[in-house]
Design a protein around this motif. Structure first.
Motif: not given
Length: 301
Positions: A107, A111, A94, A109, A89, A147, A125-126
């Motif tokens: 946040t 994928t 973000w 996300d 992350s 997610s 995931y988120r």
């Protein structure tokens, strides 16, 4: 860059640089010691004062792990180290979903089907993260949601850099410490006794550390000399591990509350290693609080 303000505090946030912090200032004092690490290529040379660690903390040995009957291989993300570190992350921009004078929510996300994510984390995931300045300090909230359509193992933490000066001392209580090899992987577990007993405080001057501690009680105190305020770190019980990364020649110490030990996913034989398995749609998280004591003299300049 975002800026929050409240009660003599200011906070700069860098959404494009993994939602990292630039600086947290209290009554004119720079509490963080921003570090530019050229080995972390996706930080693009930006000096950061703190950043989130998700969906795992510290290193995964050789980027390899097995879970749910499948083998996974991650691409190294720190130059010169074969072990991927601190999740992915921090490598991405973000989104800012809320901004007020003293509070921001960001946040991210992930994928894994995206081409850009190949070799990163194999599950979707988120993350929702909140930075909030309150009258008594900085509150950081981290929540990760699965997610994906299958279970996934996760870990999370926060990596702030603080000043380490002549006379700085660090206090915290833990049960066990891991000695590490040259690449930061745990190789030997010891009781927190003698030089590893920080309950009454240990001087940081000349002390190079890159160690994970188990059984963290959620409280740490960094005692500072001169005019810098002392700093208290308080973490929710989910952060049952602590990483201390001290580089006195560079003038900083990282005090990192985390939910798992280094390479936890590959250490199933170790009780309390800290791997948290989330079912699809399930969330996991906690809050870390940073408080600065009143300084003994005003900041210069």
């Amino acid at each position: 860059m975002l800026e929050l303000k409240r009660d003599g505090q200011s906070l700069t946030i860098l959404p494009e640089t993994g939602a990292a912090l630039g600086q947290w200032q209290v009554q004119g004092h720079d509490m963080l010691r921003p570090v530019a690490n050229p080995a972390l290529r996706n930080q693009k040379g930006v000096a950061v004062g703190a950043y989130p660690l998700l969906p795992y903390v510290n290193r995964i040995a050789d980027g390899h792990f097995a879970f749910g009957g499948e083998e996974h291989r991650l691409t190294p993300n720190m130059e010169g180290c074969p072990h991927p570190i601190h999740g992915n992350s921090w490598e991405h921009e973000w989104q800012v979903t809320h901004k007020a004078d003293s509070h921001a929510i960001l946040t991210f996300d992930h994928t894994p089907a995206d081409d850009i994510a190949r070799g990163e984390w194999p599950y979707a995931y988120r993350v929702v993260m909140s930075y909030e300045l309150r009258a008594d300090g900085l509150y950081v909230s981290l929540v990760i949601r699965n997610s994906d359509k299958v279970d996934q193992p996760v870990g999370l933490g926060f990596h702030p850099f603080f000043h380490s000066e002549t006379g700085s001392r660090l206090k915290f209580r833990t049960d066990l410490v891991w000695l590490t090899d040259d690449h930061g992987l745990p190789v030997e577990k010891k009781a927190c006794e003698g030089e590893w007993d920080f309950a009454r405080g240990q001087a940081l001057e000349g002390r190079v550390l890159d160690n994970g501690f188990m059984g963290f009680d959620g409280h740490a105190l960094l005692e500072q000399p001169g005019g810098l305020p002392n700093l208290t770190v308080e973490a929710d019980p989910v952060f049952s591990h602590l990483v201390v990364f001290s580089q006195p020649k560079d003038g900083y110490v990282a005090i990192e509350p985390v939910t798992s030990m280094t390479d936890a996913i590959n250490r199933p034989e170790i009780a309390g290693r800290g791997v948290h398995v989330l079912a699809p749609g399930q969330s996991f998280g906690g809050i870390i609080r940073f408080r600065a004591e009143a300084s003994r003299r005003p900041a210069e300049g």
